[in-house]
Design a protein around this motif. Structure first.
Motif, short mmCIF file in Angstrom:
data_model
loop_
_atom_site.label_atom_id
_atom_site.label_comp_id
_atom_site.label_asym_id
_atom_site.label_seq_id
_atom_site.Cartn_x
_atom_site.Cartn_y
_atom_site.Cartn_z
N ALA A 257 0.81 -1.32 0.02
CA ALA A 257 0.09 -0.14 0.23
C ALA A 257 0.70 1.28 0.00
O ALA A 257 0.29 2.33 -0.37
CB ALA A 257 -0.82 0.11 1.34
N PHE A 258 2.00 1.18 0.32
CA PHE A 258 3.14 2.26 0.44
C PHE A 258 3.94 2.55 -0.93
O PHE A 258 4.81 3.03 -1.02
CB PHE A 258 3.88 2.16 1.57
CG PHE A 258 3.18 1.84 2.99
CD1 PHE A 258 2.50 2.87 3.59
CD2 PHE A 258 3.46 0.64 3.48
CE1 PHE A 258 1.69 2.66 4.82
CE2 PHE A 258 2.48 0.21 4.59
CZ PHE A 258 1.89 1.49 5.28
N ALA A 259 3.78 1.67 -1.58
CA ALA A 259 4.45 1.45 -3.15
C ALA A 259 4.41 2.79 -3.83
O ALA A 259 5.47 3.29 -4.33
CB ALA A 259 4.02 0.36 -3.97
N ALA A 260 3.17 3.44 -3.97
CA ALA A 260 3.36 4.74 -4.55
C ALA A 260 3.98 6.00 -4.00
O ALA A 260 4.75 6.51 -4.62
CB ALA A 260 1.86 5.21 -5.04
N ALA A 261 4.00 5.58 -2.53
CA ALA A 261 4.53 6.72 -1.74
C ALA A 261 5.97 6.62 -1.71
O ALA A 261 6.95 7.62 -1.75
CB ALA A 261 4.24 6.84 -0.42
N VAL A 262 6.34 5.38 -1.61
CA VAL A 262 7.97 5.10 -1.65
C VAL A 262 8.29 3.92 -2.80
O VAL A 262 8.08 2.76 -2.29
CB VAL A 262 8.37 4.39 -0.32
CG1 VAL A 262 9.99 4.47 -0.34
CG2 VAL A 262 8.19 5.43 0.84
#
Length: 291
Positions: A257-262
């Protein structure tokens, strides 16, 4: 050298005329509110702090109100103030006050220093501003004013708690109200007039006694602090992006779920591991969540 008492005689009446209308300066503002404001103001501009502070105190008007919540709620409510470990420390501080001090913020410096996240500056600021105790209070703005007006230096040298407190104590008035006003007024002077860049010396109440001005504004030649690392693209920015997603989610999030942010997987794992180590994130079977 500026005489002891001379600075206060100039700063105290100036502050009475020029102080900004800020919540923590209003009559009846609580000691708890003062403590919360001091946590929030660390490395964060006043304009960003005021609305968050008022929201915080409406939701948690006493330490016990905050202590009754999970630590993650403090992190969630902290929003984008930055350095979110302050939120965890403030929650731990609320727990200690509620359980050890009868839900009353201590007025004694040593008791304040024993609270989680409270250091030399915060302890004295709360004792002085909330309770009117006579203690020197020194922050970056105060250090700059003293460096220029008293020492004749364009910038303060490296911070030293003992040395800085002694330097301020020399000029602290004996009368309690004046001591509190001198502490707050010297901070205000450094924040809005004797600024790091483009000081407005013509408007300064100390212009006739400022050693730096009288010496012709000599350049600073002492030791400088290392420049702050760039925020854009840093791990600190990435940590903020991860926490923002968690603050907005009512349930745990999987790592992807954090792939787009990091976008970088290795970096993402490093960020999450660091946040877990700092107590800002918890890993459970359902994913990652606030504590």
């Amino acid at each position: 050298m500026t005489d002891a008492g001379e600075l206060a005689d100039l700063v105290v009446p100036w502050f009475a005329r020029n102080s900004r209308d800020l919540p923590w300066r209003r009559p009846g503002f609580s000691a708890w509110g003062t403590l919360v404001s001091e946590f929030m103001l660390q490395q964060t501009p006043v304009a960003r702090v005021v609305p968050r502070l008022l929201e915080w105190l409406e939701r948690w008007p006493t330490p016990a109100d905050l202590a009754a919540e999970a630590p993650g709620e403090a992190v969630r409510a902290w929003g984008r103030l930055g350095y979110p470990r302050r939120a965890l420390a403030l929650h731990a501080c609320a727990v200690a006050i509620a359980h050890q001090h009868g839900n009353r913020v201590p007025d004694d410096v040593d008791q304040l220093l024993a609270l989680p996240g409270v250091g030399a500056y915060t302890a004295r600021a709360v004792a002085s501003f909330a309770y009117g105790r006579r203690h020197p209070v020194v922050d970056t703005n105060v250090r700059r004013v003293l460096a220029r007006a008293v020492a004749g230096q364009a910038e303060p040298g490296p911070p030293s708690t003992r040395r800085d407190l002694e330097a301020m104590a020399i000029h602290l008035p004996d009368e309690l109200d004046d001591a509190r006003s001198f502490n707050a007024g010297t901070m205000e002077l450094g924040a809005i007039v004797c600024t790091a860049r483009s000081p407005r010396c013509g408007e300064c109440p100390l212009k006739e006694v400022c050693v730096w001005r009288l010496a012709g504004y000599p350049d600073y030649t002492g030791v400088r602090r290392a420049p702050q690392k760039q925020y854009e693209g840093s791990d600190r920015q990435a940590r903020g992006a991860v926490l923002a997603l968690l603050r907005e989610s009512a349930s745990p999030l999987a790592a992807d779920a954090f792939a787009a942010a990091v976008t970088d997987g290795e970096r993402r794992e490093r960020i999450l591991t660091g946040l877990i180590a700092d107590g800002l994130v918890v890993r459970d079977p359902a994913g990652f969540r606030l504590p």
